[in-house]
Design a protein around this motif. Structure first.
Motif, PDB file in Angstrom:
ATOM      1  N   ASP A  40       0.928  -0.917  -0.061  1.00  0.00           N
ATOM      2  CA  ASP A  40      -0.086  -0.062  -0.060  1.00  0.00           C
ATOM      3  C   ASP A  40       0.920   1.264   0.106  1.00  0.00           C
ATOM      4  N   THR A  41       1.048   1.848  -1.243  1.00  0.00           N
ATOM      5  CA  THR A  41       1.792   3.126  -1.313  1.00  0.00           C
ATOM      6  C   THR A  41       1.282   4.198  -0.920  1.00  0.00           C
ATOM      7  N   GLY A  42       1.847   5.009  -0.047  1.00  0.00           N
ATOM      8  CA  GLY A  42       1.067   6.127   0.452  1.00  0.00           C
ATOM      9  C   GLY A  42      -0.263   5.710   1.469  1.00  0.00           C
ATOM     10  N   PHE A  48      -7.124   1.402   4.354  1.00  0.00           N
ATOM     11  CA  PHE A  48      -7.053   0.134   3.457  1.00  0.00           C
ATOM     12  C   PHE A  48      -6.292  -0.871   3.965  1.00  0.00           C
ATOM     13  N   ALA A  49      -5.073  -0.543   4.333  1.00  0.00           N
ATOM     14  CA  ALA A  49      -4.275  -1.777   4.953  1.00  0.00           C
ATOM     15  C   ALA A  49      -4.730  -2.501   5.938  1.00  0.00           C
ATOM     16  N   VAL A  50      -5.381  -1.956   7.036  1.00  0.00           N
ATOM     17  CA  VAL A  50      -5.907  -2.676   8.264  1.00  0.00           C
ATOM     18  C   VAL A  50      -7.146  -3.529   7.756  1.00  0.00           C
ATOM     19  N   THR A  60       2.223  -4.084   3.541  1.00  0.00           N
ATOM     20  CA  THR A  60       3.475  -3.300   3.582  1.00  0.00           C
ATOM     21  C   THR A  60       2.923  -1.912   3.320  1.00  0.00           C
ATOM     22  N   VAL A  61       3.030  -1.099   4.249  1.00  0.00           N
ATOM     23  CA  VAL A  61       2.414   0.370   3.697  1.00  0.00           C
ATOM     24  C   VAL A  61       3.846   1.114   3.904  1.00  0.00           C
ATOM     25  N   ARG A  84       0.510  -8.744  11.059  1.00  0.00           N
ATOM     26  CA  ARG A  84       0.319  -8.628   9.361  1.00  0.00           C
ATOM     27  C   ARG A  84       0.517  -7.273   8.696  1.00  0.00           C
ATOM     28  N   VAL A  85       0.654  -6.392   9.371  1.00  0.00           N
ATOM     29  CA  VAL A  85       1.020  -5.094   9.016  1.00  0.00           C
ATOM     30  C   VAL A  85       2.278  -4.500   9.261  1.00  0.00           C
ATOM     31  N   ARG A  86       3.043  -3.959   8.233  1.00  0.00           N
ATOM     32  CA  ARG A  86       4.213  -3.374   8.333  1.00  0.00           C
ATOM     33  C   ARG A  86       4.403  -2.095   7.732  1.00  0.00           C
TER      34      ARG A  86
END
Length: 252
Positions: A40-42, A48-50, A60-61, A84-86
């Motif tokens: 997820d860029t920007g 949205f990432a969560v 990956t954000v 699960r989120v970096r």
């Protein structure tokens, strides 16, 4: 209720979220893997990432703001998806200083192309981060929606200025650096070796309807959400949408 379905926020994200979920489901079936690698860029604070991580995917954000990344970390922890989120600090132009090329099944590029110096390079980098046949989700500000909004507010000169300005800006006080037509976005995506699958108009009506009506009229919110979904893929409404969403697949 998940973040993307909260009442007022849902008007901004519901169409994109439904399209994105379907795209991720197709990637799961195509790859045979339940957990995808998503970039997820920007991505900021994880709007949205969560939710994507809640589906079981690894996200990956990349974002230039340390404050946004801190909020992302907290939000992911509260949602129970911290594993699960970096989050990594960076931007689309220096993308491969912080992530690998060709390492992702899906790339989100939402609200990025309005601000970059070279939109074509930004799209190319997003695509180069994809594995073959990976999905690209691109969301950017639409020119027509801004022109319509300025005209309805009585700012007719500014509306005409936006129509003729190469960046789609209505004046020096315009907070948006750049806007796009659907044709401009699809040309950028196609030039980056991506097959365009669908174009959606986002917030076609939501920004024009008085908030008091949506908040107080029984059933108005649900009816408006259904109207937005029905109009999203109709080309006739792309020219008046506040945002435009392009979904594509990287050519193998």
């Amino acid at each position: 209720m998940s973040d993307q379905l909260r009442p007022r926020a849902s008007l901004r994200t519901a169409v994109v979220w439904e399209v994105l979920k379907d795209a991720l489901d197709r990637q799961v079936k195509a790859t045979g893997r339940d957990a995808l690698d998503v970039l997820d860029t920007g991505g900021g604070t994880g709007n949205f990432a969560v939710p994507v991580a809640r589906l079981g995917h690894r996200v990956t954000v990349v974002d230039p703001s340390p404050n946004a990344l801190f909020a992302l970390e907290r939000r992911a922890a509260e949602a129970g998806v911290a594993d699960r989120v970096r989050g990594v600090q960076g931007d689309i132009h220096g993308l491969f200083e912080v992530v690998e090329r060709g390492g992702y099944d899906a790339v989100l590029c939402h609200g990025v192309l309005e601000y970059v110096d070279d939109p074509a390079e930004g799209v190319r980098n997003a695509v180069e981060a994809l594995r073959p046949s990976g999905a690209l989700s691109l969301l950017a500000a639409g020119l027509g929606g801004a022109v319509l909004a300025r005209a309805l507010a009585g700012h007719f000169t500014e509306a005409r200025k936006a129509l003729s300005d190469p960046a789609g800006r209505w004046g020096d006080g315009d907070p948006m650096p750049r806007r796009y037509t659907a044709e401009q976005l699809t040309e950028l995506v196609s030039a980056a070796d991506v097959e365009v699958g669908a174009v959606h108009g986002v917030r076609v009506f939501a920004d024009l309807v008085p908030g008091a009506l949506v908040d107080t009229e029984p059933g108005a919110m649900e009816a408006l959400l259904k109207l937005e979904a029905a109009a999203a893929e109709l080309p006739a409404f792309h020219s008046v949408a506040t945002q435009l969403h392009v979904l594509g697949t990287k050519r193998a």
